[in-house]
Scaffold this motif. Structure first.
Motif, PDB file in Angstrom:
ATOM      1  N   ALA A   1      39.238  42.510  36.343  1.00  0.00           N
ATOM      2  CA  ALA A   1      39.923  41.226  36.227  1.00  0.00           C
ATOM      3  C   ALA A   1      40.843  41.278  35.019  1.00  0.00           C
ATOM      4  CB  ALA A   1      38.916  40.081  36.081  1.00  0.00           C
ATOM      5  N   GLY A   2      41.887  40.442  35.042  1.00  0.00           N
ATOM      6  CA  GLY A   2      42.797  40.436  33.912  1.00  0.00           C
ATOM      7  C   GLY A   2      43.860  39.376  34.036  1.00  0.00           C
ATOM      8  N   ARG A   3      44.782  39.416  33.090  1.00  0.00           N
ATOM      9  CA  ARG A   3      45.909  38.486  33.103  1.00  0.00           C
ATOM     10  C   ARG A   3      47.093  39.145  32.417  1.00  0.00           C
ATOM     11  NH1 ARG A   3      45.764  36.246  27.860  1.00  0.00           N
ATOM     12  NH2 ARG A   3      43.691  36.348  26.908  1.00  0.00           N
ATOM     13  N   LEU A   4      48.285  38.629  32.687  1.00  0.00           N
ATOM     14  CA  LEU A   4      49.493  39.157  32.071  1.00  0.00           C
ATOM     15  C   LEU A   4      50.499  38.041  31.870  1.00  0.00           C
ATOM     16  CD1 LEU A   4      51.208  41.664  31.171  1.00  0.00           C
ATOM     17  CD2 LEU A   4      52.115  41.698  33.498  1.00  0.00           C
TER      18      LEU A   4
ATOM     19  N   ILE B   1      42.695  43.331  30.452  1.00  0.00           N
ATOM     20  CA  ILE B   1      42.120  43.947  31.645  1.00  0.00           C
ATOM     21  C   ILE B   1      40.659  44.254  31.350  1.00  0.00           C
ATOM     22  CG2 ILE B   1      42.947  46.236  30.940  1.00  0.00           C
ATOM     23  CD1 ILE B   1      43.093  46.973  33.922  1.00  0.00           C
ATOM     24  N   GLY B   2      39.810  44.010  32.311  1.00  0.00           N
ATOM     25  CA  GLY B   2      38.394  44.350  32.191  1.00  0.00           C
ATOM     26  C   GLY B   2      37.935  45.099  33.428  1.00  0.00           C
TER      27      GLY B   2
ATOM     28  N   LEU C   1      34.163  47.895  30.408  1.00  0.00           N
ATOM     29  CA  LEU C   1      35.307  48.169  29.547  1.00  0.00           C
ATOM     30  C   LEU C   1      36.199  46.942  29.564  1.00  0.00           C
ATOM     31  CD1 LEU C   1      37.535  49.867  28.087  1.00  0.00           C
ATOM     32  CD2 LEU C   1      38.175  50.746  30.331  1.00  0.00           C
ATOM     33  N   MET C   2      36.416  46.348  28.401  1.00  0.00           N
ATOM     34  CA  MET C   2      37.336  45.221  28.281  1.00  0.00           C
ATOM     35  C   MET C   2      38.468  45.633  27.336  1.00  0.00           C
ATOM     36  SD  MET C   2      34.106  44.200  28.982  1.00  0.00           S
ATOM     37  CE  MET C   2      33.284  44.043  27.388  1.00  0.00           C
ATOM     38  N   ALA C   3      39.695  45.214  27.645  1.00  0.00           N
ATOM     39  CA  ALA C   3      40.838  45.657  26.851  1.00  0.00           C
ATOM     40  C   ALA C   3      41.884  44.567  26.748  1.00  0.00           C
ATOM     41  CB  ALA C   3      41.459  46.910  27.465  1.00  0.00           C
ATOM     42  N   SER C   4      42.700  44.664  25.700  1.00  0.00           N
ATOM     43  CA  SER C   4      43.883  43.823  25.564  1.00  0.00           C
ATOM     44  C   SER C   4      45.051  44.706  25.172  1.00  0.00           C
ATOM     45  CB  SER C   4      43.661  42.722  24.520  1.00  0.00           C
ATOM     46  OG  SER C   4      43.428  43.284  23.237  1.00  0.00           O
ATOM     47  N   PHE C   5      46.264  44.235  25.463  1.00  0.00           N
ATOM     48  CA  PHE C   5      47.444  45.062  25.223  1.00  0.00           C
ATOM     49  C   PHE C   5      48.644  44.186  24.884  1.00  0.00           C
ATOM     50  CE2 PHE C   5      46.830  44.347  29.786  1.00  0.00           C
ATOM     51  CZ  PHE C   5      48.025  43.741  30.149  1.00  0.00           C
ATOM     52  N   ALA C   6      49.610  44.824  24.208  1.00  0.00           N
ATOM     53  CA  ALA C   6      50.885  44.174  23.894  1.00  0.00           C
ATOM     54  C   ALA C   6      51.974  45.224  24.001  1.00  0.00           C
ATOM     55  CB  ALA C   6      50.854  43.568  22.489  1.00  0.00           C
TER      56      ALA C   6
ATOM     57  N   PRO D   1      38.644  40.408  25.628  1.00  0.00           N
ATOM     58  CA  PRO D   1      37.626  39.556  26.276  1.00  0.00           C
ATOM     59  C   PRO D   1      36.212  40.047  25.978  1.00  0.00           C
ATOM     60  CG  PRO D   1      39.372  40.169  27.826  1.00  0.00           C
ATOM     61  CD  PRO D   1      39.574  40.998  26.595  1.00  0.00           C
ATOM     62  N   GLY D   2      35.281  39.114  25.987  1.00  0.00           N
ATOM     63  CA  GLY D   2      33.889  39.477  25.757  1.00  0.00           C
ATOM     64  C   GLY D   2      33.177  39.976  26.996  1.00  0.00           C
ATOM     65  N   ASP D   3      33.783  39.779  28.182  1.00  0.00           N
ATOM     66  CA  ASP D   3      33.161  40.208  29.423  1.00  0.00           C
ATOM     67  C   ASP D   3      34.248  40.341  30.480  1.00  0.00           C
ATOM     68  OD1 ASP D   3      31.231  40.960  31.234  1.00  0.00           O
ATOM     69  OD2 ASP D   3      30.015  39.156  31.037  1.00  0.00           O
ATOM     70  N   VAL D   4      33.881  40.875  31.638  1.00  0.00           N
ATOM     71  CA  VAL D   4      34.817  41.015  32.746  1.00  0.00           C
ATOM     72  C   VAL D   4      34.686  39.755  33.603  1.00  0.00           C
ATOM     73  CG1 VAL D   4      35.583  42.481  34.643  1.00  0.00           C
ATOM     74  CG2 VAL D   4      34.466  43.505  32.656  1.00  0.00           C
ATOM     75  N   THR D   5      35.457  38.731  33.237  1.00  0.00           N
ATOM     76  CA  THR D   5      35.344  37.420  33.871  1.00  0.00           C
ATOM     77  C   THR D   5      36.707  36.997  34.391  1.00  0.00           C
ATOM     78  OG1 THR D   5      33.591  36.824  32.307  1.00  0.00           O
ATOM     79  CG2 THR D   5      34.620  35.030  33.563  1.00  0.00           C
TER      80      THR D   5
END
Length: 375
Positions: A161-164, A177-178, A197-202, A368-372
């Motif tokens: 799951a994720g957002r952009l 992205i998780g 695996l949880m991640a953030s990006f820029a 994120p703290g979880d894949v939600t």
């Protein structure tokens, strides 16, 4: 000499991305441009040695083992590469089904600016991808899977799951992205990985900054110790210079037995020049109340030019620590650039440290703290 196929830059794999257009009367271009791709989310070290291992990663998944390294490259670099490749292989497990589903077309429009792709059977499970337009530039998505042959919608589990928030190019911007390997294993029991695996990006102007949180994470229990903690990294353009920080368990050379130490490594790569590692290690054969710090440098062909380990007590400055017998290789002056010759600068000894390495081009979203999913 270091074999160039050992690079963890994903090479051909990095182009893995979905392409939009009009499918069955639905123009999904703006939605597809908000899906994640491997290039924007993968951790990188050396862009000059990409293609061979990148292609293998797509075809074979995670197959690197510690006993395959054969001592052919700098130890600190090779061990960090195992962690990077493991992380990137999990991202591939999530992104590949998304790309296949979207490129297959046939999106079904649902109320609330939602598109659904699939379900489609793959080798190990049935997948469905859903993406929602929240604002003109903001999208959220989820990837679900259920066992092959199961037609019950209640059997779907969230795999990713994720957002952009879209930026200046397709698949670029700021987001998260998780990946939930536990759920993938639940629906495809032969899958060898586990954890989250949880991640953030820029992204900006070709630069990218990444932060990852791992929980009991391994792409393959048979050959990769589970990892809990944080990885970070960035790449600056147009130079292509990278910095990352990763950690894992492995047996350091110059320790007494084959016990595995806990090693945190900060790696730098300067294209056309070479790279450097700074490490801090504890546990294993390292006595309680002490720790090892070390540094190494290598040239652009990844030939090690200098390496040293020192043993420290908690009240010692790095410069006062004792050199570990047999750990010295080459001389500091042999490092290929002044910026790679500095004395040891140990990374943070906290495996959960999510702060960026120096010179990061941006600060990504909170991890994120979880894949939600947000839809």
């Amino acid at each position: 000499m270091m074999r160039m196929s050992k690079s963890v830059m994903l090479g051909a794999a990095l182009v893995l991305a979905a392409c939009g257009g009009k499918n069955d009367g639905v123009d999904d271009t703006e939605y597809v441009e908000a899906t994640p791709d491997l290039s924007g989310t993968a951790l990188e070290i050396n862009g000059e040695a990409a293609a061979e291992e990148g292609a293998a990663l797509i075809a074979e998944g995670f197959a690197a083992r510690e006993d395959e390294l054969n001592g052919q490259g700098p130890e600190f670099l090779e061990k960090a590469r195992l962690q990077v490749r493991a992380l990137n292989s999990a991202l591939k497990e999530a992104i590949t089904p998304i790309v296949e589903l979207v490129n297959r077309g046939g999106a079904a429009a649902q109320p609330g600016d939602v598109l659904v792709y699939g379900p489609v059977d793959r080798a190990n499970a049935t997948f469905k991808f859903t993406i929602k337009k929240v604002t003109r530039q903001s999208f959220v998505w989820k990837l679900e899977a259920r066992p092959l042959g199961n037609t019950d919608d209640a059997a779907y589990r969230i795999v990713a799951a994720g957002r952009l928030a879209k930026g200046e190019a397709a698949h670029r911007g700021r987001g998260t992205i998780g990946v939930n390997l536990d759920n993938l294993k639940a629906v495809a029991q032969e899958f060898p990985g586990q954890g989250k695996l949880m991640a953030s990006f820029a992204h900006s102007g070709g630069d990218k900054t990444l932060a990852y949180r791992l929980v009991g994470f391994t792409p393959n229990m048979a050959n990769h110790e589970p990892v809990t903690g944080a990885f970070v990294g960035h790449r600056r353009m147009p130079s292509g210079a990278t910095r990352i920080r990763v950690h894992g368990q492995y047996n350091l050379r110059n320790t007494e037995t084959s016990q595995k130490e806990n090693v945190i490594a900060a790696i730098r790569w300067v294209p056309g020049i070479g790279g450097r590692a700074d490490v801090i290690a504890s546990g294993g054969d390292i006595a309680v109340g002490t720790y090892f710090i070390g540094t190494a440098c290598w040239d652009r062909q990844e030939m090690e030019r200098f390496r040293v380990l020192r043993q420290c007590t908690r009240d010692q400055r790095p410069a006062d620590c004792t050199v570990v017998p047999g750990s010295v290789v080459g001389t500091r002056e042999a490092c290929p650039a002044a910026e790679l010759r500095d004395d040891i600068t140990p990374p943070s000894e906290r495996p959960d440290d999510i702060s960026q390495e120096p010179d990061a081009p941006a600060e990504p979203e909170p991890v994120p703290g979880d894949v939600t999913p947000e839809l």
